[in-house]
Design a protein around this motif. Structure first.
Motif, PDB file in Angstrom:
ATOM      1  N   ARG A 126       0.827  -1.200   0.000  1.00  0.00           N
ATOM      2  CA  ARG A 126       0.000   0.000   0.000  1.00  0.00           C
ATOM      3  C   ARG A 126       0.864   1.254   0.000  1.00  0.00           C
ATOM      4  N   THR A 139      -1.823   1.731  -8.442  1.00  0.00           N
ATOM      5  CA  THR A 139      -2.648   0.837  -7.641  1.00  0.00           C
ATOM      6  C   THR A 139      -1.760  -0.184  -6.937  1.00  0.00           C
ATOM      7  N   GLU A 140      -2.303  -0.827  -5.920  1.00  0.00           N
ATOM      8  CA  GLU A 140      -1.555  -1.864  -5.214  1.00  0.00           C
ATOM      9  C   GLU A 140      -1.233  -3.039  -6.145  1.00  0.00           C
ATOM     10  N   ARG A 172       1.233   4.159  -2.918  1.00  0.00           N
ATOM     11  CA  ARG A 172       1.029   5.572  -2.625  1.00  0.00           C
ATOM     12  C   ARG A 172       2.226   6.407  -3.107  1.00  0.00           C
TER      13      ARG A 172
END
Length: 235
Positions: free
Chosen positions: A69, A78-79, A73
Motif C-alpha cells: 500500500r 494501484t496496489e 502511494r
C-alpha cells in the motif's frame, strides 16, 4: 584527486563506513541516469527503485521494508501495479526477498547492487567520463597546473614494454578518448605468451565488461604485433 576506493561494483557490499556517503550518491546517480536514458520499462523501474532507496533503504543492513500500500502511494499507482512492479524487479534480479512477509509484518527485500549497477552501466558515460572511470576504479591522476582544475585529466598512455600494448593504447585513445579513459586506461599489460597478450584489470567487473564489449576492438588494436589473442583478467 584520489578517491581511495576500489571499483564500485567490487565494493558494492561495503556501503557503510568511510566513503559510504559518496558511494550512496553514485548508486543513486547510476539509477537515475538509467531512469532518463534507459528503455521504457527499465527506466520506470529504475526511477521507482530510486525512490524506495531514498525513502526506505537501510544502508547499514542493505535492505528495505515497504508495504504494498505504501509503495502504491509513493509511486502513484494501484496496489496491483505495485505488486507487479516488485515482481518485475525480482525477475530481473534487481532485488530479492531477504525476510518473507508474515502475519503483521511486510516482506523485507535486499537490493542486488552488483546486478543493478551492471544494468545501469551502459548509461554511465552520460553522466561524464569521470563518473564512468570512478565506477570501474580508473586511476585519478594529479590535476594539471592551470587556471581551471579539471575533475579528471586524460589518462596517460603507457610506456613501451615490448608487449605491444603501448602502440595499441595509442590507437585506442585516438579512436575514442572517452572509452579509452573509462575502460582501457586502467588495464596493465602482464606480458605476451604463445601469442596471447594478458592485461590486468583493477576489478573483475571491468575485466568481464571489456572482454564482453570490447574484445574485438582490443584484438584489432594489437593485430600485426605477433599477438593472436587478448586475455583480460583481474587475477
Amino acid at each position: 584527486m584520489q578517491n581511495g576506493r576500489s571499483g564500485l561494483l567490487d565494493g558494492a557490499r561495503n556501503i557503510t563506513g568511510p566513503g559510504s556517503a559518496a558511494l550512496k550518491y553514485d548508486i543513486l546517480t547510476a539509477l537515475l541516469v538509467t531512469a532518463t536514458q534507459g528503455e521504457a520499462t527499465e527506466a520506470r523501474l529504475a526511477l521507482r527503485l530510486s525512490l524506495l532507496i531514498t525513502a526506505r533503504f537501510n544502508w547499514r543492513s542493505g535492505t528495505f521494508s515497504v508495504g504494498r500500500r505504501e509503495m502504491a502511494r509513493m509511486w502513484g499507482v494501484t496496489e496491483r501495479t505495485a505488486k507487479r512492479e516488485i515482481a518485475e524487479m525480482r525477475a530481473r534480479g534487481w532485488i530479492a526477498v531477504h525476510v518473507p512477509a508474515a502475519r503483521g509484518r511486510v516482506a523485507q527485500y535486499r537490493i542486488e547492487l552488483p546486478r543493478v549497477l551492471a544494468i545501469t552501466m551502459p548509461h554511465w558515460q552520460a553522466v561524464g567520463p569521470d563518473f564512468a572511470a570512478r565506477m570501474v576504479a580508473a586511476p585519478d591522476p594529479a590535476p594539471e597546473a592551470s587556471n581551471v582544475v579539471p575533475l579528471r585529466r586524460e589518462a596517460a598512455l603507457p610506456e613501451e614494454d615490448g608487449s605491444g600494448w603501448a602502440r595499441a593504447a595509442t590507437q585506442l585513445q585516438a579512436q575514442d578518448p572517452a572509452v579509452w579513459g573509462a575502460w582501457f586506461a586502467p588495464l596493465v599489460p602482464v606480458g605476451v605468451e604463445s601469442g596471447i597478450l594478458t592485461l590486468l584489470a583493477p576489478s573483475r567487473f571491468l575485466a568481464e565488461y571489456v572482454t564482453t564489449h570490447y574484445h574485438s576492438r582490443l584484438l584489432a588494436a594489437v593485430s600485426g604485433q605477433g599477438v593472436r589473442e587478448v586475455r583480460v583478467t583481474c587475477e
